[in-house]
Write a protein that holds these residues in place. Structure first.
Motif, PDB file in Angstrom:
ATOM      1  N   PRO A  22      44.796  34.575  37.892  1.00  0.00           N
ATOM      2  CA  PRO A  22      44.114  33.311  37.593  1.00  0.00           C
ATOM      3  C   PRO A  22      44.548  32.134  38.454  1.00  0.00           C
ATOM      4  N   GLN A  23      45.820  32.084  38.867  1.00  0.00           N
ATOM      5  CA  GLN A  23      46.316  30.946  39.631  1.00  0.00           C
ATOM      6  C   GLN A  23      46.463  31.245  41.117  1.00  0.00           C
ATOM      7  N   GLU A  24      45.963  32.378  41.556  1.00  0.00           N
ATOM      8  CA  GLU A  24      46.141  32.769  42.948  1.00  0.00           C
ATOM      9  C   GLU A  24      45.473  31.777  43.906  1.00  0.00           C
ATOM     10  N   ASP A  25      44.237  31.370  43.602  1.00  0.00           N
ATOM     11  CA  ASP A  25      43.517  30.416  44.455  1.00  0.00           C
ATOM     12  C   ASP A  25      42.415  29.786  43.609  1.00  0.00           C
ATOM     13  N   THR A  26      42.663  28.581  43.137  1.00  0.00           N
ATOM     14  CA  THR A  26      41.685  27.882  42.290  1.00  0.00           C
ATOM     15  C   THR A  26      40.857  26.864  43.075  1.00  0.00           C
ATOM     16  N   GLU A  27      40.968  26.888  44.399  1.00  0.00           N
ATOM     17  CA  GLU A  27      40.230  25.932  45.226  1.00  0.00           C
ATOM     18  C   GLU A  27      38.741  25.963  44.891  1.00  0.00           C
ATOM     19  N   GLY A  28      38.143  24.779  44.848  1.00  0.00           N
ATOM     20  CA  GLY A  28      36.732  24.682  44.518  1.00  0.00           C
ATOM     21  C   GLY A  28      36.434  24.874  43.042  1.00  0.00           C
ATOM     22  N   GLY A  29      37.482  24.803  42.201  1.00  0.00           N
ATOM     23  CA  GLY A  29      37.298  25.007  40.772  1.00  0.00           C
ATOM     24  C   GLY A  29      37.070  26.454  40.382  1.00  0.00           C
ATOM     25  N   PHE A  30      37.482  27.387  41.241  1.00  0.00           N
ATOM     26  CA  PHE A  30      37.254  28.811  40.973  1.00  0.00           C
ATOM     27  C   PHE A  30      38.000  29.234  39.708  1.00  0.00           C
ATOM     28  N   LYS A  31      37.296  29.845  38.766  1.00  0.00           N
ATOM     29  CA  LYS A  31      37.870  30.158  37.457  1.00  0.00           C
ATOM     30  C   LYS A  31      37.871  31.642  37.116  1.00  0.00           C
ATOM     31  N   TYR A  32      37.633  32.499  38.098  1.00  0.00           N
ATOM     32  CA  TYR A  32      37.551  33.931  37.812  1.00  0.00           C
ATOM     33  C   TYR A  32      38.706  34.718  38.437  1.00  0.00           C
ATOM     34  N   GLY A  33      39.797  34.021  38.767  1.00  0.00           N
ATOM     35  CA  GLY A  33      40.928  34.697  39.386  1.00  0.00           C
ATOM     36  C   GLY A  33      41.420  35.874  38.563  1.00  0.00           C
ATOM     37  N   GLY A  34      41.681  36.987  39.255  1.00  0.00           N
ATOM     38  CA  GLY A  34      42.131  38.205  38.585  1.00  0.00           C
ATOM     39  C   GLY A  34      41.009  39.174  38.270  1.00  0.00           C
ATOM     40  N   TRP A  35      39.879  39.013  38.934  1.00  0.00           N
ATOM     41  CA  TRP A  35      38.708  39.827  38.603  1.00  0.00           C
ATOM     42  C   TRP A  35      38.853  41.299  38.960  1.00  0.00           C
ATOM     43  N   VAL A  36      39.826  41.670  39.792  1.00  0.00           N
ATOM     44  CA  VAL A  36      39.994  43.099  40.103  1.00  0.00           C
ATOM     45  C   VAL A  36      40.709  43.857  38.991  1.00  0.00           C
ATOM     46  N   VAL A  37      41.498  43.147  38.195  1.00  0.00           N
ATOM     47  CA  VAL A  37      42.450  43.801  37.297  1.00  0.00           C
ATOM     48  C   VAL A  37      41.793  44.798  36.327  1.00  0.00           C
ATOM     49  N   PRO A  38      40.671  44.469  35.666  1.00  0.00           N
ATOM     50  CA  PRO A  38      40.083  45.436  34.730  1.00  0.00           C
ATOM     51  C   PRO A  38      39.574  46.719  35.388  1.00  0.00           C
ATOM     52  N   HIS A  39      39.402  46.699  36.710  1.00  0.00           N
ATOM     53  CA  HIS A  39      38.852  47.852  37.423  1.00  0.00           C
ATOM     54  C   HIS A  39      39.902  48.586  38.258  1.00  0.00           C
ATOM     55  N   PHE A  40      41.145  48.148  38.182  1.00  0.00           N
ATOM     56  CA  PHE A  40      42.168  48.709  39.069  1.00  0.00           C
ATOM     57  C   PHE A  40      42.779  49.947  38.415  1.00  0.00           C
ATOM     58  N   ASP A  41      42.161  51.094  38.695  1.00  0.00           N
ATOM     59  CA  ASP A  41      42.605  52.334  38.064  1.00  0.00           C
ATOM     60  C   ASP A  41      43.622  53.065  38.941  1.00  0.00           C
ATOM     61  N   GLU A  42      44.075  54.208  38.458  1.00  0.00           N
ATOM     62  CA  GLU A  42      45.122  54.963  39.146  1.00  0.00           C
ATOM     63  C   GLU A  42      44.680  55.405  40.535  1.00  0.00           C
ATOM     64  N   ARG A  43      43.429  55.824  40.662  1.00  0.00           N
ATOM     65  CA  ARG A  43      42.942  56.286  41.966  1.00  0.00           C
ATOM     66  C   ARG A  43      42.914  55.146  42.979  1.00  0.00           C
ATOM     67  N   LEU A  44      42.458  53.964  42.566  1.00  0.00           N
ATOM     68  CA  LEU A  44      42.454  52.827  43.488  1.00  0.00           C
ATOM     69  C   LEU A  44      43.874  52.467  43.897  1.00  0.00           C
ATOM     70  N   GLY A  45      44.807  52.551  42.962  1.00  0.00           N
ATOM     71  CA  GLY A  45      46.206  52.294  43.289  1.00  0.00           C
ATOM     72  C   GLY A  45      46.725  53.260  44.344  1.00  0.00           C
ATOM     73  N   ALA A  46      46.336  54.534  44.242  1.00  0.00           N
ATOM     74  CA  ALA A  46      46.778  55.529  45.217  1.00  0.00           C
ATOM     75  C   ALA A  46      46.178  55.263  46.593  1.00  0.00           C
ATOM     76  N   ILE A  47      44.904  54.852  46.624  1.00  0.00           N
ATOM     77  CA  ILE A  47      44.257  54.529  47.896  1.00  0.00           C
ATOM     78  C   ILE A  47      44.946  53.337  48.552  1.00  0.00           C
ATOM     79  N   MET A  48      45.203  52.301  47.748  1.00  0.00           N
ATOM     80  CA  MET A  48      45.868  51.120  48.290  1.00  0.00           C
ATOM     81  C   MET A  48      47.258  51.463  48.819  1.00  0.00           C
ATOM     82  N   HIS A  49      47.989  52.283  48.096  1.00  0.00           N
ATOM     83  CA  HIS A  49      49.330  52.668  48.547  1.00  0.00           C
ATOM     84  C   HIS A  49      49.250  53.376  49.902  1.00  0.00           C
ATOM     85  N   GLU A  50      48.289  54.284  50.036  1.00  0.00           N
ATOM     86  CA  GLU A  50      48.139  55.017  51.292  1.00  0.00           C
ATOM     87  C   GLU A  50      47.816  54.071  52.442  1.00  0.00           C
ATOM     88  N   GLN A  51      46.905  53.140  52.219  1.00  0.00           N
ATOM     89  CA  GLN A  51      46.508  52.225  53.292  1.00  0.00           C
ATOM     90  C   GLN A  51      47.604  51.216  53.614  1.00  0.00           C
TER      91      GLN A  51
END
Length: 200
Positions: A22-51
């Motif tokens: 939520p507080q990562e970047d509020t520039e421009g009044g952005f209020k949706y910070g953290g939008w990846v979190v509900p979709h960040f599953d185990e497989r995405l974590g493994a892909i990110m680790h590899e990359q």
């Protein structure tokens, strides 16, 4: 020769702002910070680790660099080797936060980055850094896109492709959908845009 690889979380409508909290970047009044979190599953974590653990240096804008510098130096176990890689930071004003192996690029930015690409060494990974990305796209400096496309729209926020993006073709090199519906797609820069007409 080194490649510039852009690793980005992006919504269906192209928003890339503040994916991690939520507080990562509020520039421009952005209020949706953290939008990846509900979709960040185990497989995405493994892909990110590899990359993220491929041989690389980092090329970052100042804001993203400062977010990273406030967290990663003391969490290297989560991103092995991150303290030892070179971090190239593009900033006209410099930065008050210094992290191991940081190089500031303040002047002749496009020429400096072109020079980095001509050197021997690991690829340059770009995370976040929305303003820097516009410069890279405008000057055709991006070689690969590693996108994670999330199944939502936000309607507002900083966009991956903003003003000044040049016409460019890309070739799909990898695609996968995670259990939570995130499309992971890899694209290589592939020459000029071609046009045609149906029926010819």
């Amino acid at each position: 020769m080194r490649r510039i690889i852009v690793l980005i979380f992006v919504t269906l409508d192209g928003v890339m702002q503040a994916p991690g909290g939520p507080q990562e970047d509020t520039e421009g009044g952005f209020k949706y910070g953290g939008w990846v979190v509900p979709h960040f599953d185990e497989r995405l974590g493994a892909i990110m680790h590899e990359q993220m653990t491929e041989p690389r240096d980092l090329l970052l804008g100042r804001k993203t660099y400062e977010i990273f510098a406030s967290y990663w130096p003391t969490h290297e176990s989560e991103w092995p080797g991150i303290n030892s890689v070179t971090k190239y930071v593009v900033s006209h004003t410099g930065t008050n936060q210094l992290w191991d192996n940081t190089v500031i690029i303040k002047d002749s930015i496009v020429e400096e980055i072109r020079g980095l690409k001509q050197q021997d060494g690991p690829d340059l990974h770009v995370y976040g850094s929305s303003r820097l990305l516009q410069t890279l796209f405008r000057h055709d400096l991006v070689d690969k896109l590693w996108l994670k496309i999330f199944p939502l729209t936000l309607g507002t926020g900083k966009r991956l492709f903003g003003e000044g993006t040049i016409p460019a073709a890309f070739q799909l090199t990898h695609t996968e959908t995670t259990p939570s519906g995130v499309i992971v797609a890899g694209y290589d820069r592939a020459g000029d845009v071609k046009t045609g007409m149906f029926g010819d």
